[in-house]
Design a protein around this motif. Structure first.
Motif, PDB file in Angstrom:
ATOM      1  N   TYR A   1       0.814  -1.215   0.000  1.00 16.82           N
ATOM      2  CA  TYR A   1       0.000   0.000   0.000  1.00 16.82           C
ATOM      3  C   TYR A   1       0.851   1.270   0.000  1.00 16.82           C
ATOM      4  N   ALA A   2       2.001   1.221   0.624  1.00 21.44           N
ATOM      5  CA  ALA A   2       2.948   2.349   0.624  1.00 21.44           C
ATOM      6  C   ALA A   2       2.277   3.657   1.010  1.00 21.44           C
ATOM      7  N   ILE A   3       1.591   3.660   2.162  1.00 22.44           N
ATOM      8  CA  ILE A   3       0.983   4.887   2.669  1.00 22.44           C
ATOM      9  C   ILE A   3       2.100   5.731   3.278  1.00 22.44           C
ATOM     10  N   PRO A   4       2.430   6.891   2.701  1.00 21.69           N
ATOM     11  CA  PRO A   4       3.627   7.627   3.138  1.00 21.69           C
ATOM     12  C   PRO A   4       3.675   7.903   4.633  1.00 21.69           C
ATOM     13  N   ALA A   5       2.554   8.330   5.217  1.00 18.86           N
ATOM     14  CA  ALA A   5       2.563   8.714   6.630  1.00 18.86           C
ATOM     15  C   ALA A   5       2.732   7.515   7.556  1.00 18.86           C
ATOM     16  N   LEU A   6       2.506   6.299   7.042  1.00 22.46           N
ATOM     17  CA  LEU A   6       2.538   5.112   7.898  1.00 22.46           C
ATOM     18  C   LEU A   6       3.726   4.203   7.622  1.00 22.46           C
ATOM     19  N   ILE A   7       4.513   4.519   6.601  1.00 17.12           N
ATOM     20  CA  ILE A   7       5.579   3.594   6.212  1.00 17.12           C
ATOM     21  C   ILE A   7       6.625   3.445   7.309  1.00 17.12           C
ATOM     22  N   GLU A   8       7.134   4.560   7.839  1.00 12.47           N
ATOM     23  CA  GLU A   8       8.174   4.442   8.856  1.00 12.47           C
ATOM     24  C   GLU A   8       7.660   3.814  10.153  1.00 12.47           C
ATOM     25  N   PRO A   9       6.462   4.198  10.663  1.00 10.08           N
ATOM     26  CA  PRO A   9       5.936   3.458  11.822  1.00 10.08           C
ATOM     27  C   PRO A   9       5.767   1.975  11.544  1.00 10.08           C
ATOM     28  N   ALA A  10       5.361   1.630  10.318  1.00 13.78           N
ATOM     29  CA  ALA A  10       5.187   0.217   9.978  1.00 13.78           C
ATOM     30  C   ALA A  10       6.525  -0.508   9.943  1.00 13.78           C
ATOM     31  N   ARG A  11       7.555   0.148   9.426  1.00 10.44           N
ATOM     32  CA  ARG A  11       8.889  -0.450   9.406  1.00 10.44           C
ATOM     33  C   ARG A  11       9.386  -0.707  10.828  1.00 10.44           C
ATOM     34  N   THR A  12       9.181   0.267  11.700  1.00 16.22           N
ATOM     35  CA  THR A  12       9.588   0.099  13.098  1.00 16.22           C
ATOM     36  C   THR A  12       8.808  -1.027  13.755  1.00 16.22           C
ATOM     37  N   SER A  13       7.497  -1.036  13.532  1.00 13.34           N
ATOM     38  CA  SER A  13       6.643  -2.070  14.133  1.00 13.34           C
ATOM     39  C   SER A  13       7.026  -3.463  13.650  1.00 13.34           C
ATOM     40  N   PHE A  14       7.429  -3.578  12.388  1.00  7.82           N
ATOM     41  CA  PHE A  14       7.815  -4.879  11.848  1.00  7.82           C
ATOM     42  C   PHE A  14       8.995  -5.463  12.624  1.00  7.82           C
ATOM     43  N   GLY A  15      10.001  -4.633  12.910  1.00 13.77           N
ATOM     44  CA  GLY A  15      11.154  -5.124  13.650  1.00 13.77           C
ATOM     45  C   GLY A  15      10.791  -5.601  15.045  1.00 13.77           C
ATOM     46  N   TYR A  16       9.979  -4.820  15.747  1.00 12.91           N
ATOM     47  CA  TYR A  16       9.579  -5.223  17.100  1.00 12.91           C
ATOM     48  C   TYR A  16       8.643  -6.434  17.057  1.00 12.91           C
ATOM     49  N   ALA A  17       7.820  -6.522  16.021  1.00 11.96           N
ATOM     50  CA  ALA A  17       6.921  -7.681  15.902  1.00 11.96           C
ATOM     51  C   ALA A  17       7.716  -8.963  15.696  1.00 11.96           C
ATOM     52  N   ILE A  18       8.798  -8.890  14.937  1.00 11.34           N
ATOM     53  CA  ILE A  18       9.664 -10.059  14.770  1.00 11.34           C
ATOM     54  C   ILE A  18      10.276 -10.457  16.112  1.00 11.34           C
ATOM     55  N   ALA A  19      10.695  -9.461  16.897  1.00 11.91           N
ATOM     56  CA  ALA A  19      11.259  -9.750  18.218  1.00 11.91           C
ATOM     57  C   ALA A  19      10.224 -10.411  19.126  1.00 11.91           C
ATOM     58  N   VAL A  20       8.990  -9.910  19.108  1.00 14.56           N
ATOM     59  CA  VAL A  20       7.926 -10.495  19.929  1.00 14.56           C
ATOM     60  C   VAL A  20       7.622 -11.920  19.470  1.00 14.56           C
ATOM     61  N   SER A  21       7.538 -12.125  18.152  1.00 11.97           N
ATOM     62  CA  SER A  21       7.248 -13.458  17.628  1.00 11.97           C
ATOM     63  C   SER A  21       8.329 -14.448  18.025  1.00 11.97           C
ATOM     64  N   TYR A  22       9.596 -14.012  17.928  1.00 15.49           N
ATOM     65  CA  TYR A  22      10.653 -14.940  18.288  1.00 15.49           C
ATOM     66  C   TYR A  22      10.685 -15.212  19.791  1.00 15.49           C
ATOM     67  N   ALA A  23      10.361 -14.197  20.601  1.00 15.51           N
ATOM     68  CA  ALA A  23      10.304 -14.426  22.050  1.00 15.51           C
ATOM     69  C   ALA A  23       9.289 -15.521  22.373  1.00 15.51           C
ATOM     70  N   ALA A  24       8.153 -15.514  21.667  1.00 21.42           N
ATOM     71  CA  ALA A  24       7.145 -16.558  21.873  1.00 21.42           C
ATOM     72  C   ALA A  24       7.655 -17.913  21.392  1.00 21.42           C
ATOM     73  N   LEU A  25       8.293 -17.934  20.224  1.00 25.61           N
ATOM     74  CA  LEU A  25       8.820 -19.195  19.693  1.00 25.61           C
ATOM     75  C   LEU A  25       9.936 -19.742  20.579  1.00 25.61           C
ATOM     76  N   PHE A  26      10.759 -18.859  21.122  1.00 24.67           N
ATOM     77  CA  PHE A  26      11.814 -19.288  22.037  1.00 24.67           C
ATOM     78  C   PHE A  26      11.215 -19.977  23.264  1.00 24.67           C
TER      79      PHE A  26
END
Length: 394
Positions: A273-298
Motif C-alpha cells: 500500500y505504501a501509505i507515506p505517513a505510515l511507512i516508517e511506523p510500519a517499518r519500526t513495528s515490523f522489527g519489534y513484531a519479529i522480536a515479539v514473535s521470536y520471544a514466543a517461539l523461544f
C-alpha cells in the motif's frame, strides 16, 4: 532551480516535466528518515542521474542545517540533572528529621518550582537541551516530594499508586512543556507501576495500556521519532509478558499470533500500500513484531517441554520465519528489523545446539535438515532477486 535527470537548472521544459521513477516502498516523509540514510539515497540518485550535482549539494546542506552537530551537551546535561536530583534527595533525607514540617514543605516546593523556573529561563536563552534537563530535574523532585510527604504525614496506601501519581506528573510536564525526556521518564514510571501491580496481583495489569496510549500520543503530537521506539519497546515487553501471565503461563501461542499479525500489517503497509505517513511506523513495528514473535517461539521451544517432533517442527518453522524476515528486511532496507532477525537467528541456532546435544534429536541430523532448508530458502530469495531485476529493466 535544479532539475531532475540532469536537466538545465535555469528551467528546461523537459526537466520540469521529468518524473522520477515510481518507487513507493522507498519514498516517505523526510521527517521520518535518518539523515545518514537519506544522504546515501541522494548520492545514489545523483549517480543514477535523477538529481543534479547542485541539487544533491543543496539537499546535503539542508540536512546538515536541520541535524544537530553535537549532542553530547544534551546527554551530559540530562545526566547532570539526574545526579542533582539524587543529591537533593540524599541531602533532604539526611537532614529530614531535624527540619520542621513547614521548612520541609518549603524546601520541596522551592526545589520543584526552582527547576521549572530554570527551565523557562533556559528556553528563553534557546538552550533547549539544558532546559529539558531542568524539566527532568523538576519531575524528579516531584517524585521525591510524593515519597517524602507521604512519609512525613504517615499516609498509607498502595505503594504503586505513588508511582502512578509520579508518572502522571511526568506526563503533564512532558506534554505541557513539550519535553520528550519527561515523556520517556513517564514511560519508565508506567512500566514500574505496572510491574509492581503485576507482582502484587500476579495477573495482567491491563490499565498499563491506558498509560501507554497517553504517553505514545504525546510522542506522536511532538513528532519525535525516538519516542516511537520507546513506545514500541514498552508494548513489546507487555505483550511478551502476556505469555507468562495468561493461561497459567502457557499463552505463548497467543503472543506468537499477535506478533505475526503486527508483522503482517507492517509488510502490507511497506510493500503493497505504501501509505507515506505510515511507512516508517510500519517499518519500526515490523522489527519489534519479529522480536515479539521470536520471544514466543523461544518460549515454546526452550521453556515449555515440547516433544521431539514438536521441537523439530517448531525449530524449522522458526528458522524459516527468521530467514523470511531477513529477506524482507533486505528488500525494504529495514536495518533495525535486519539486526533483530540476525540476532534471533543466532540465538536460535545456539539454543538448538545445546538443546539437541545428547538427545534423540541429534545435533548433526538437525543441522543437516536446517542447512537444507536454509539453502532452499536462499535459492528462493535468489529467484526473487532475479525476477525483481527483470521487472526493473522492463
Amino acid at each position: 532551480m535544479t532539475g531532475l535527470n540532469g536537466g538545465d537548472p535555469t528551467g528546461d521544459h523537459n526537466a520540469k516535466n521529468a518524473k522520477p521513477p515510481h518507487r513507493p516502498s522507498r519514498i516517505f516523509p523526510v521527517m521520518w528518515r535518518h539523515s545518514r540514510q537519506l544522504e546515501a539515497d541522494v548520492q545514489r540518485w545523483q549517480e543514477a542521474g535523477w538529481v543534479t550535482p547542485d541539487g544533491a549539494k543543496a539537499i546535503a546542506e539542508e540536512l546538515r542545517a536541520q541535524t544537530p552537530a553535537f549532542r553530547l551537551p544534551a546527554v551530559l546535561a540530562i545526566l547532570g540533572a539526574v545526579l542533582l536530583g539524587f543529591a537533593a534527595m540524599s541531602f533532604v533525607a539526611a537532614n529530614w528529621q531535624e527540619m520542621p514540617k513547614i521548612a520541609r514543605l518549603g524546601l520541596l516546593g522551592a526545589a520543584l518550582w526552582g527547576f521549572y523556573g530554570l527551565a523557562g529561563w533556559l528556553f528563553s536563552r534557546n538552550l533547549e537541551a539544558f532546559a529539558h534537563a531542568a524539566i527532568l530535574g523538576g519531575v524528579g523532585m516531584f517524585g521525591a516530594a510524593i515519597m517524602l510527604i507521604a512519609q512525613m504525614y504517615h499516609i498509607e496506601g498502595r505503594p504503586p499508586d505513588a508511582v502512578l501519581l509520579w508518572c502522571a506528573g511526568a506526563v503533564l510536564a512532558g506534554i505541557l512543556l513539550r519535553s520528550n525526556p519527561s515523556l520517556v521518564l513517564a514511560m519508565l514510571l508506567a512500566g514500574l507501576w505496572s510491574g509492581w501491580e503485576t507482582s502484587i496481583t500476579e495477573h495482567v495489569h491491563w490499565p498499563f495500556l491506558i498509560a501507554w496510549a497517553l504517553i505514545s500520543l504525546g510522542f506522536v503530537w511532538h513528532k519525535w521519532h525516538p519516542g516511537m521506539h520507546v513506545s514500541a519497546l514498552a508494548i513489546s515487553i507487555f505483550v511478551v509478558l502476556l505469555g507468562y501471565l495468561l493461561n497459567e503461563g502457557h499463552a505463548h501461542g497467543l503472543v506468537l499470533i499477535i506478533g505475526l499479525a503486527v508483522a503482517t500489517v507492517g509488510i502490507l503497509i511497506t510493500t503493497l500500500y505504501a501509505i507515506p505517513a505510515l511507512i516508517e511506523p510500519a517499518r519500526t513495528s515490523f522489527g519489534y513484531a519479529i522480536a515479539v514473535s521470536y520471544a514466543a517461539l523461544f518460549a515454546l521451544q526452550f521453556i515449555e517441554d515440547p516433544t521431539t517432533n514438536t521441537l523439530i517442527a517448531t525449530a524449522v518453522g522458526t528458522l524459516a520465519l527468521l530467514i523470511g524476515a531477513i529477506i524482507l528486511a533486505l528488500r525494504t532496507d529495514n536495518r533495525g528489523a535486519l539486526w533483530v532477525a540476525y540476532t534471533a537467528f543466532s540465538i536460535e541456532v545456539m539454543g538448538l545446539y545445546f538443546k539437541s546435544v545428547g538427545t534423540l534429536l541429534g545435533s548433526s541430523v538437525f543441522f543437516l535438515t536446517a542447512g537444507i532448508v536454509v539453502i532452499a530458502l536462499a535459492y528462493v530469495a535468489y529467484r526473487l532477486h532475479l525476477s525483481a531485476q527483470v521487472q526493473g529493466r522492463a
